[in-house]
Design an enzyme around this catalytic site. Structure first.
Site, PDB file in Angstrom:
ATOM      1  N   PHE A  33      54.316  27.067  11.378  1.00 24.39           N
ATOM      2  CA  PHE A  33      53.895  28.466  11.497  1.00 24.39           C
ATOM      3  C   PHE A  33      54.822  29.401  10.742  1.00 24.39           C
ATOM      4  CE2 PHE A  33      57.074  30.077  14.434  1.00 24.39           C
ATOM      5  CZ  PHE A  33      57.448  28.974  15.185  1.00 24.39           C
ATOM      6  N   HIS A 121      63.843  23.869  21.351  1.00 19.91           N
ATOM      7  CA  HIS A 121      62.956  25.024  21.541  1.00 19.91           C
ATOM      8  C   HIS A 121      61.947  24.813  22.673  1.00 19.91           C
ATOM      9  CE1 HIS A 121      63.878  26.322  17.135  1.00 19.91           C
ATOM     10  NE2 HIS A 121      64.845  26.621  17.969  1.00 19.91           N
TER      11      HIS A 121
END
Ligand code: ZN
Length: 241
Positions: A33, A121
C-alpha cells in the site's frame, strides 16, 4: 554467484534471523500500500494518502472510511504463502532459523508453518473491542457490518495492527532486538529499509553475514556483506533446491 554464496552461508550458520518487509508479500499477490500504485489508487479513490487513512487520528474520526479502505486494500484472506515463506519455515524446522521478524500483517509466515514470528506491526488476524477488550477473528470483521461492533458491548472492533501515530508493542520490539543482536546471520528481504523501525533494528546486528535481498537498491547496500537484487521468492526457490 551471490545465490551460491548465500546458500553456503546458510549451510554454515546456526542462528539465522530473517527480517522482512512488504516485498515478501507482494509475491503472494498482496500489493504494497506504500508503493507507487497503492498510493495512487488510494489518493484517487479517497482523496488522501494511505498513511493518512491508516493513522490513529483518522481512524478515530472516520471509522467508516477507514474500514472501507481496510477491507478493499489491506485484507487479502485468500493470499497464499510463496517460496520465501515456505523456505523460511523449513529453515526454522531444521533448527537453523531462530526468528522471522516481519513488518507484514497478513499471517502468511504462519500459514507457511513458521512458529516464531515477530509481527512488528501487528496482525489483521487478531481484532479486539476497543471498549471491553473482547477478541474477534478475521471472519468477524470480513462478514460484519461496515464498522464492526462488539457483540457484547457494541464498542468498535479494531484490528490489532499498529496504525501511524501509534507505538510498536515494546515486548515484540525488544524480542526483535535480542534475536537480531544474537544472530550469526541476518537476512533482510523485501524492504527498502526506509520505514521505521526497520533501519534502526538492522543496527543491532553484530555479525559479518548481513544479506540484503531486494529488487531495488536500499540505503543499507554499502553496509551489507552480500546483496542480491532479485525477487525474494525466486531467490529462496533457488536456495532450497
Ligand atoms: Zn466490547
Amino acid at each position: 554467484m551471490n545465490i551460491e554464496k548465500l546458500k553456503e552461508w546458510i549451510e554454515n550458520s546456526g542462528n539465522i534471523v530473517f527480517f522482512g518487509g512488504a516485498g515478501v508479500s507482494t509475491e503472494s499477490g498482496i500489493p504494497d500500500f506504500r508503493g507507487e500504485a497503492g498510493i495512487y489508487k488510494t489518493v484517487s479513490e479517497y482523496g488522501v494518502r494511505p498513511e493518512t487513512i491508516l493513522s490513529h487520528t483518522f481512524f478515530m474520526k472516520e471509522p467508516e472510511i477507514f474500514f472501507d479502505y481496510y477491507k478493499n486494500f489491506l485484507l487479502y484472506p485468500d493470499a497464499k504463502p510463496n517460496s520465501a515463506h515456505y523456505a523460511l519455515a523449513e529453515l526454522e524446522k531444521r533448527g537453523k532459523l531462530k526468528a522471522v521478524i516481519t513488518q507484514n500483517i497478513d499471517n502468511l509466515h504462519q500459514k507457511a508453518g513458521s512458529k516464531n514470528v515477530l509481527e512488528l506491526h501487528g496482525t489483521l488476524y487478531r481484532n479486539y473491542c476497543m471498549k471491553c477488550g473482547a477478541e474477534y477473528d478475521i471472519n468477524f470483521v470480513i462478514n460484519g457490518e461496515n464498522v464492526p461492533k462488539c457483540k457484547k458491548c457494541a464498542g468498535i472492533v479494531r484490528p490489532d495492527v499498529v496504525l501511524y501515530e501509534e507505538s510498536l508493542n515494546s515486548d515484540t520490539l525488544s524480542k526483535a532486538i535480542r534475536f537480531i543482536s544474537e544472530a550469526d546471520m541476518l537476512i533482510v528481504g523485501g524492504t527498502s529499509l526506509a520505514v521505521y523501525p526497520a533501519a534502526g533494528l538492522i543496527n543491532y546486528y553484530n555479525g559479518n553475514r548481513l544479506v540484503l535481498i531486494n529488487k531495488g537498491t536500499t540505503g543499507f547496500d554499502s553496509r551489507a556483506d552480500l546483496i542480491i537484487h532479485r525477487n525474494i521468492g525466486e531467490v529462496f526457490e533457488k536456495i532450497m533446491k
